[in-house]
Design a protein around this motif. Structure first.
Motif, PDB file in Angstrom:
ATOM      1  N   CYS A 112       0.826  -1.208   0.000  1.00 39.31           N
ATOM      2  CA  CYS A 112       0.000   0.000   0.000  1.00 39.31           C
ATOM      3  C   CYS A 112       0.863   1.262   0.000  1.00 39.31           C
ATOM      4  O   CYS A 112       0.573   2.221  -0.726  1.00 39.31           O
ATOM      5  CB  CYS A 112      -0.924   0.000   1.219  1.00 39.31           C
ATOM      6  SG  CYS A 112      -2.186  -1.285   1.186  1.00 39.31           S
ATOM      7  N   GLU A 113       1.904   1.255   0.803  1.00 38.84           N
ATOM      8  CA  GLU A 113       2.802   2.404   0.835  1.00 38.84           C
ATOM      9  C   GLU A 113       3.508   2.575  -0.507  1.00 38.84           C
ATOM     10  O   GLU A 113       3.671   3.700  -1.002  1.00 38.84           O
ATOM     11  CB  GLU A 113       3.831   2.221   1.952  1.00 38.84           C
ATOM     12  CG  GLU A 113       4.879   3.324   2.027  1.00 38.84           C
ATOM     13  CD  GLU A 113       4.301   4.710   2.243  1.00 38.84           C
ATOM     14  OE1 GLU A 113       4.933   5.698   1.797  1.00 38.84           O
ATOM     15  OE2 GLU A 113       3.210   4.813   2.848  1.00 38.84           O
ATOM     16  N   GLU A 116       1.124   4.253  -2.944  1.00 41.80           N
ATOM     17  CA  GLU A 116       1.073   5.698  -2.703  1.00 41.80           C
ATOM     18  C   GLU A 116       2.303   6.392  -3.293  1.00 41.80           C
ATOM     19  O   GLU A 116       2.190   7.458  -3.926  1.00 41.80           O
ATOM     20  CB  GLU A 116       0.998   5.970  -1.200  1.00 41.80           C
ATOM     21  CG  GLU A 116      -0.334   5.671  -0.579  1.00 41.80           C
ATOM     22  CD  GLU A 116      -1.381   6.744  -0.852  1.00 41.80           C
ATOM     23  OE1 GLU A 116      -1.022   7.920  -0.990  1.00 41.80           O
ATOM     24  OE2 GLU A 116      -2.569   6.393  -0.946  1.00 41.80           O
ATOM     25  N   ILE A 119       2.027   6.680  -7.126  1.00 42.62           N
ATOM     26  CA  ILE A 119       1.136   7.762  -7.557  1.00 42.62           C
ATOM     27  C   ILE A 119       1.851   9.101  -7.435  1.00 42.62           C
ATOM     28  O   ILE A 119       1.802   9.937  -8.351  1.00 42.62           O
ATOM     29  CB  ILE A 119      -0.165   7.754  -6.722  1.00 42.62           C
ATOM     30  CG1 ILE A 119      -0.979   6.497  -7.020  1.00 42.62           C
ATOM     31  CG2 ILE A 119      -0.996   9.008  -7.001  1.00 42.62           C
ATOM     32  CD1 ILE A 119      -2.178   6.306  -6.100  1.00 42.62           C
ATOM     33  N   GLY A 124       0.927  12.573  -9.396  1.00 38.21           N
ATOM     34  CA  GLY A 124      -0.449  12.645  -8.930  1.00 38.21           C
ATOM     35  C   GLY A 124      -1.434  12.406 -10.051  1.00 38.21           C
ATOM     36  O   GLY A 124      -1.100  12.480 -11.233  1.00 38.21           O
ATOM     37  N   GLN A 128      -9.691  11.593 -11.927  1.00 39.11           N
ATOM     38  CA  GLN A 128     -10.094  10.346 -11.284  1.00 39.11           C
ATOM     39  C   GLN A 128     -11.558  10.062 -11.555  1.00 39.11           C
ATOM     40  O   GLN A 128     -12.437  10.864 -11.248  1.00 39.11           O
ATOM     41  CB  GLN A 128      -9.883  10.453  -9.762  1.00 39.11           C
ATOM     42  CG  GLN A 128     -10.351   9.255  -8.974  1.00 39.11           C
ATOM     43  CD  GLN A 128      -9.521   8.025  -9.247  1.00 39.11           C
ATOM     44  OE1 GLN A 128      -8.319   8.018  -9.000  1.00 39.11           O
ATOM     45  NE2 GLN A 128     -10.145   6.979  -9.766  1.00 39.11           N
ATOM     46  N   ARG A 150      -5.280   6.833   3.499  1.00 37.84           N
ATOM     47  CA  ARG A 150      -4.490   6.581   2.298  1.00 37.84           C
ATOM     48  C   ARG A 150      -4.727   5.121   1.879  1.00 37.84           C
ATOM     49  O   ARG A 150      -5.530   4.405   2.465  1.00 37.84           O
ATOM     50  CB  ARG A 150      -3.001   6.833   2.558  1.00 37.84           C
ATOM     51  CG  ARG A 150      -2.661   8.123   3.264  1.00 37.84           C
ATOM     52  CD  ARG A 150      -3.158   9.371   2.556  1.00 37.84           C
ATOM     53  NE  ARG A 150      -2.541   9.577   1.253  1.00 37.84           N
ATOM     54  CZ  ARG A 150      -2.686  10.691   0.530  1.00 37.84           C
ATOM     55  NH1 ARG A 150      -3.424  11.694   0.970  1.00 37.84           N
ATOM     56  NH2 ARG A 150      -2.101  10.801  -0.648  1.00 37.84           N
ATOM     57  N   THR A 151      -4.037   4.682   0.833  1.00 37.99           N
ATOM     58  CA  THR A 151      -4.201   3.317   0.339  1.00 37.99           C
ATOM     59  C   THR A 151      -3.961   2.310   1.461  1.00 37.99           C
ATOM     60  O   THR A 151      -2.949   2.375   2.165  1.00 37.99           O
ATOM     61  CB  THR A 151      -3.222   3.048  -0.817  1.00 37.99           C
ATOM     62  OG1 THR A 151      -3.484   3.986  -1.863  1.00 37.99           O
ATOM     63  CG2 THR A 151      -3.394   1.641  -1.355  1.00 37.99           C
ATOM     64  N   GLN A 181      -7.489   2.728  -2.602  1.00 36.68           N
ATOM     65  CA  GLN A 181      -7.028   4.080  -2.351  1.00 36.68           C
ATOM     66  C   GLN A 181      -7.904   4.690  -1.263  1.00 36.68           C
ATOM     67  O   GLN A 181      -9.115   4.479  -1.230  1.00 36.68           O
ATOM     68  CB  GLN A 181      -7.110   4.933  -3.613  1.00 36.68           C
ATOM     69  CG  GLN A 181      -6.106   4.590  -4.695  1.00 36.68           C
ATOM     70  CD  GLN A 181      -6.154   5.576  -5.836  1.00 36.68           C
ATOM     71  OE1 GLN A 181      -6.422   6.761  -5.659  1.00 36.68           O
ATOM     72  NE2 GLN A 181      -5.915   5.099  -7.053  1.00 36.68           N
ATOM     73  N   THR A 185      -6.279   9.956  -0.482  1.00 36.09           N
ATOM     74  CA  THR A 185      -5.634   9.728  -1.778  1.00 36.09           C
ATOM     75  C   THR A 185      -6.522  10.248  -2.904  1.00 36.09           C
ATOM     76  O   THR A 185      -6.060  10.969  -3.795  1.00 36.09           O
ATOM     77  CB  THR A 185      -5.357   8.235  -1.988  1.00 36.09           C
ATOM     78  OG1 THR A 185      -4.721   7.692  -0.834  1.00 36.09           O
ATOM     79  CG2 THR A 185      -4.475   8.009  -3.202  1.00 36.09           C
ATOM     80  N   GLY A 188      -6.654  13.893  -3.461  1.00 27.98           N
ATOM     81  CA  GLY A 188      -5.459  14.484  -4.061  1.00 27.98           C
ATOM     82  C   GLY A 188      -5.528  14.602  -5.569  1.00 27.98           C
ATOM     83  O   GLY A 188      -4.693  15.291  -6.173  1.00 27.98           O
TER      84      GLY A 188
END
Length: 259
Positions: A112-113, A116, A119, A124, A128, A150-151, A181, A185, A188
């Motif tokens: 997951c990190e 992020e 992205i 970015g 979306q 976050r994710t 996400q 997230t 953003g």
């Protein structure tokens, strides 16, 4: 947040595709955020048709919103496969530029990190696409999700599992966990387009558009987004108190504003 009420799914698909086409012509290396489910399918159909007429995706990249945890590689209902089947294999976006969370890894927090970071490294998300759950979820951020999230891994509520069972042979096959996400997230992204159709979405639409911003309705966080567009059919918009105002506003919108 701009609310646009249209006659049906095809009109919604064309208008969302217009925004993506304009973005790609202005910024060929745009980063797209891709949703799955039934809501974005008319958009993907329209974009595939426009690609056949010359719309170029060769410099673009894309990030999927979410993925089931535990489905085997190549499972037809994994979102990685759905995104390929419904959209990316139908245009000339490079396969290596299409990214999705990995629900098969052992170290999910690290994955997951890393997602992020990927992205962020891409600059970015420019646009979306989002669907809407009947309980107001976006991505797989179920009611109660943190607006700063976050994710991460999430447990699905039973309503969501029942809603998604139509894509599987039975409810028992629908996974209990996903990687998604987070709301932070999603917020953003520079432009968010949410698509909702059908009377079954009317309550959720009313709650997130005209109700309070509250964790019980995750999509309501979009009231704080600087560029959020909501595309609805008449059935999904049927619970809105200000529907006539939204129609009037869109019908009299200056052409130069775009979507």
């Amino acid at each position: 947040m701009e609310i646009v009420i249209l006659g049906g799914r095809r009109q919604i698909g064309r208008l969302a595709a217009d925004a993506i086409e304009q973005l790609l012509r202005r910024k060929p290396e745009a980063v797209l955020g891709l949703a799955t489910g039934s809501s974005p399918l008319p958009v993907y159909d329209e974009l595939a048709a426009r690609h056949e007429q010359g719309l170029d995706f060769s410099r673009a990249s894309a990030f999927a919103l979410d993925e089931y945890v535990g489905l085997p590689a190549g499972h037809p209902e994994s979102y990685r496969e759905v995104v390929r089947r419904e959209f990316t294999n139908r245009v000339n976006i490079a396969p290596e530029n299409v990214h999705g969370p990995d629900g098969r890894v052992d170290d999910i927090p690290a994955a997951c990190e890393a997602y992020e970071q990927a992205i962020a490294a891409a600059g970015g998300v420019d646009l979306q696409l989002l669907g809407l759950g009947t309980d107001g979820h976006i991505g797989f951020n179920e009611p109660g999700s943190s607006f700063a999230s976050r994710t991460r891994i999430k447990s699905l509520v039973e309503q969501t599992r029942r809603d998604n069972a139509r894509f599987f042979n039975s409810l028992s096959e629908v996974p209990h966990h996903v990687i998604t996400q987070g709301l932070g997230t999603i917020m953003g992204a520079r432009h968010v387009i949410l698509l909702a159709t059908g009377a079954q979405k009317a309550q959720a639409v009313r709650d997130f558009v005209e109700g309070p911003v509250a964790a019980i309705c995750p999509a309501s966080v979009l009231q704080f987004h600087p560029h959020a567009t909501v595309l609805l059919d008449e059935a999904a918009a049927s619970g809105l108190k200000l529907a006539d105002f939204y129609r009037h506003t869109y019908e009299n919108k200056p052409a130069w504003q775009g979507l």
